[in-house]
Design a protein around this motif. Structure first.
Motif, short mmCIF file in Angstrom:
data_model
loop_
_atom_site.label_atom_id
_atom_site.label_comp_id
_atom_site.label_asym_id
_atom_site.label_seq_id
_atom_site.Cartn_x
_atom_site.Cartn_y
_atom_site.Cartn_z
N HIS A 3 9.23 8.66 6.01
CA HIS A 3 10.49 8.67 5.24
C HIS A 3 11.68 8.80 6.18
CE1 HIS A 3 11.53 13.12 5.28
NE2 HIS A 3 10.41 13.07 5.93
N TRP A 37 8.49 18.45 1.47
CA TRP A 37 7.81 18.18 2.76
C TRP A 37 8.78 18.35 3.93
CZ3 TRP A 37 3.12 15.18 4.12
CH2 TRP A 37 2.23 15.03 3.05
N PHE A 69 -4.80 -1.04 6.24
CA PHE A 69 -3.91 -1.81 7.13
C PHE A 69 -4.75 -2.38 8.27
CE2 PHE A 69 -0.72 0.86 5.10
CZ PHE A 69 0.32 -0.04 4.92
N PRO A 70 -4.25 -3.46 8.91
CA PRO A 70 -4.99 -4.00 10.07
C PRO A 70 -5.13 -2.92 11.13
CG PRO A 70 -3.11 -5.41 9.49
CD PRO A 70 -3.00 -4.19 8.66
N PRO A 96 7.15 8.29 -2.84
CA PRO A 96 7.29 9.70 -3.19
C PRO A 96 8.59 9.93 -3.96
CG PRO A 96 7.86 9.35 -0.88
CD PRO A 96 7.46 8.01 -1.42
N LEU A 116 0.84 -1.20 0.00
CA LEU A 116 0.00 0.00 0.00
C LEU A 116 0.88 1.25 0.00
CD1 LEU A 116 -2.56 -1.19 2.69
CD2 LEU A 116 -3.06 -0.81 0.27
N GLY A 117 0.32 2.35 -0.44
CA GLY A 117 1.05 3.62 -0.43
C GLY A 117 1.82 3.84 -1.71
N LYS A 118 2.21 5.09 -1.88
CA LYS A 118 2.89 5.50 -3.10
C LYS A 118 4.33 5.87 -2.75
CE LYS A 118 3.18 9.80 -5.01
NZ LYS A 118 2.82 11.15 -5.28
N LEU A 155 3.28 11.11 5.10
CA LEU A 155 4.58 10.72 4.54
C LEU A 155 5.44 10.09 5.63
CD1 LEU A 155 6.66 10.78 2.18
CD2 LEU A 155 7.36 13.04 3.01
N VAL A 211 3.74 -1.18 12.40
CA VAL A 211 3.36 -1.86 11.14
C VAL A 211 3.81 -1.02 9.94
CG1 VAL A 211 1.37 -2.52 9.72
CG2 VAL A 211 1.43 -3.14 12.15
N ARG A 252 12.23 2.08 2.09
CA ARG A 252 11.18 2.44 1.13
C ARG A 252 10.32 3.57 1.69
NH1 ARG A 252 11.71 -2.85 1.72
NH2 ARG A 252 10.25 -2.85 3.45
N PRO A 253 10.66 4.84 1.41
CA PRO A 253 9.76 5.91 1.86
C PRO A 253 8.39 5.73 1.21
CG PRO A 253 11.41 6.76 0.33
CD PRO A 253 11.79 5.34 0.61
N LEU A 254 7.33 6.00 1.98
CA LEU A 254 5.98 5.80 1.44
C LEU A 254 5.06 6.95 1.84
CD1 LEU A 254 5.47 1.97 2.11
CD2 LEU A 254 5.55 3.09 -0.15
N GLU A 255 4.14 7.23 0.93
CA GLU A 255 3.12 8.25 1.17
C GLU A 255 1.76 7.57 1.12
OE1 GLU A 255 3.56 11.85 -1.37
OE2 GLU A 255 1.38 11.65 -1.58
N PHE A 256 0.97 7.80 2.18
CA PHE A 256 -0.32 7.11 2.30
C PHE A 256 -1.48 8.10 2.26
CE2 PHE A 256 2.73 4.61 4.83
CZ PHE A 256 2.67 3.39 4.16
N LYS A 264 7.65 -1.01 9.69
CA LYS A 264 8.16 -2.25 9.10
C LYS A 264 7.89 -2.27 7.60
CE LYS A 264 7.68 -4.91 13.35
NZ LYS A 264 6.68 -5.64 14.14
N GLU A 265 6.75 -1.70 7.22
CA GLU A 265 6.40 -1.64 5.80
C GLU A 265 7.45 -0.85 5.02
OE1 GLU A 265 4.04 -3.42 4.88
OE2 GLU A 265 3.32 -2.72 2.94
#
Lengths: 197, 413
Positions: free
Chosen positions: B116, A40, B133-134, A32, A28-30, B114, B175, B121-125, B178-179
């Protein structure tokens, strides 16, 4: 019959073990882009590694302070309706005048940020993210460097002509550089206080 | 068809007859039904309001008016004296902000979070993705560092109203971390809000991986705007300011970032620094408490709240003689870790002057101190904290004085 119908669903639920370092579990998620993260990322480390290009000195900061800060913080950095920014020799208030607000930490002379903060990066960070009130995020990097230099100069930390930039700002030796102990935390750790009934 | 109509008519007639009988019976002495509440389709159908007889409200802290000189609402206190159980109604949850922040109006469809820094793996949700997610729902208190009882505080709302307790729903920060894959050498996370000052603070990575929640739910519905809509961080047991509202970003870092919030908490005294971050065991009697009046001698239910940043409440004791003798109170709610816990005891007041106070012990064996015990720890005179604010988190015992006329007041006054 019912059990057999459940099988495909269980396959869908068969995600990798959570916490494996190699890959994400949920997908899930993108991701960046580096440019998105930069836009940011306004938290400035004591090392200054996130500081943007640009520079400024106290001389350049003085007119900016008068124009953008003095209305709330007072012309001398003391006596405005916003917290004190510059140490003042004379903090006796005229009769009837209200003391500037005392926030946490209680900002009075020796605890103005320009003196008390262990790192000059904190001053840059806060001006950049939170000032001027109502127009946050409008200052250019050069203006933030200049205002930081002005406050440090007025509090006797740097010389008037010193130019601050991404390299020199983290090098500023703050008077309270060693003035803090890092809080420690571990799961299940009692607080270091001898509690006895 | 005809027979159905007929029976309906018969039924209606019967109803009318019954109603008529009822009215006659009322006139002859039966208690009449109360008049109906003023009708409102919004209340009856869409979203209910409490009874107009219930008037309990939040108030601004004594130290700073709301609105202040800048038109900002600063900290507001929850009315603990009126609350029952352990959950604070969302609309009465205390509110504290970095500098009297203006509540941002965040469209949940536009919301982004965000994660990061020192991650693989930086991620934006989006909010929708966070909800995929659970989820977990946990009951935790949030308490502001400014919750310091002083002699000029008259009520329990003023002495202790900067703590509240909700059921928070969201995804464990661990969670999400860890993702993203936390890298070696990371020790802290910096969390940041989306309000105009973008309040930020450094949290130990060990805590972030332990039990922190990226929460979108409060007491069964979306978090209220004043409490961080659409998403806030819950750092169970830590000072309120770390529970970043309007959470927009978490950055995994190697060292303490000394943000403005961090700088506002530093001390070079290791004793003070050691009592920061996590709340110690704390409790307060909410009835009888300051500003209330006992109508006369007799039996009462003494009650209050206990909580600890160190885990679950194990024991609450109550003293009616100024701390000379103590008696175990009953735990009268479910006990959750880092959550308000309701205690109480049946108490007979004989009409004499007395001093009531409570003392909490938590699962780590930590015991709530008196102000005098804290003063001794900091090498201050015993009554120093009667008039001075405690450095760091104040979890000291709060005594209430009951006068012979039944009036209750702050014993430090």
């Amino acid at each position: 019959m019912r059990l057999r119908r459940l099988v495909p669903l269980m396959v869908i639920l068969g995600l990798p073990q959570p916490g494996s370092a190699q890959s994400s579990t949920y997908g899930l998620g993108k991701t960046p882009t580096a440019e998105e993260i930069r836009s940011w990322d306004i938290a400035i480390s004591p090392t200054g590694k996130e500081l943007p290009p640009g520079s400024g000195s106290a001389k350049e900061g003085a007119p900016l302070y008068a124009q953008k800060c003095a209305a709330c913080h007072g012309a001398t950095g003391y006596g405005g309706r916003a917290p004190q920014l510059i140490r003042s020799e004379n903090t006796t208030l005229p009769p009837g005048a209200k003391a500037p607000p005392c926030l946490s930490p209680c900002i009075r002379n020796e605890t103005v940020m320009g003196i008390y903060s262990p790192y000059a990066t904190t001053i840059w960070d806060y001006i950049n993210r939170g000032m001027p009130f109502g127009k946050e995020g409008t200052l250019t990097p050069n203006e933030v460097y200049a205002l930081t230099a002005f406050l440090l100069y007025k509090n006797g930390v740097i010389a008037e002509e010193q130019v601050l930039d991404a390299q020199s700002l983290p090098q500023v030796k703050m008077p309270n550089r060693d003035g803090y102990v890092l809080p420690e935390w571990k799961h299940g750790m009692p607080r270091p206080f001898p509690n006895k009934p | 068809m005809d027979s159905k109509k007929a029976s309906r008519r018969k039924f209606l007639k019967g109803g009318a007859a019954a109603a008529a009988v009822g009215a006659i019976q009322s006139a002859s002495g039966q208690t009449p039904a109360p008049a109906p509440v003023k009708r409102s389709l919004k209340d009856e159908v869409a979203y209910g309001e409490r009874s107009h007889y219930v008037t309990s409200v939040r108030v601004a802290v004594l130290e700073r008016p709301s609105p202040d000189e800048f038109g900002l609402t600063f900290h507001v206190l929850t009315p603990l004296q009126d609350q029952v159980g352990i959950i604070t109604p969302s609309s009465l949850h205390f509110v504290g902000t970095h500098r009297g922040a203006i509540v941002p109006d965040i469209d949940p469809r536009e919301y982004r979070f965000l994660l990061h820094g020192m991650v693989d793996r930086p991620l934006e949700f989006t909010l929708e993705e966070l909800k995929r997610f659970p989820s977990v729902s946990r009951i935790h208190f949030v308490e502001c560092l400014g919750n310091r009882a002083r002699a000029d505080h008259k009520t329990v709302q003023q002495t202790h109203g900067l703590t509240s307790c909700s059921e928070w729903t969201g995804v464990l920060l661990s969670v999400l971390l860890k993702e993203c894959g936390v890298q070696k050498g990371a020790n802290w996370v910096v969390s940041e809000g989306a309000e105009e000052v973008k309040g930020a603070g450094s949290i130990p990575l060990a805590k972030a991986m332990d039990d922190c929640l990226v929460a979108y739910g409060q007491n069964g519905e979306a978090i209220r705007p004043q409490n961080g809509f659409p998403v806030r961080l819950i750092v169970p047991g830590f000072e309120g300011i770390y529970n970043t509202k309007w959470l927009r970003r978490i950055k995994v870092v190697d060292h303490y970032y000394m943000t403005y919030n961090d700088y506002g908490h530093i001390s070079k005294d290791p004793k003070v620094a050691g009592l920061n971050l996590q709340w110690g065991p704390k409790s307060v009697i909410t009835f009888p408490s300051g500003g209330q009046k006992l109508p006369g001698p007799g039996v009462y239910q003494l009650t209050g709240l206990a909580w600890s940043g160190g885990g679950a409440v194990r024991k609450v004791e109550v003293s009616a003689d100024g701390g000379h003798t103590w008696k175990d109170a009953e735990i009268r709610s479910q006990v959750h870790r880092m959550a308000h816990t309701r205690f109480g005891m049946t108490w007979k007041w004989e009409g004499q002057e007395c001093m009531l106070q409570s003392r909490c012990t938590d699962e780590l064996g930590q015991v709530q101190p008196t102000k005098a015990q804290l003063a001794k720890f900091f090498n201050q005179p015993p009554d120093y904290y009667h008039t001075h604010g405690v450095q760091g988190t104040d979890n000291t015992i709060q005594p209430w004085r009951v006068a012979a006329d039944g009036s209750v007041s702050n014993a430090f006054a």
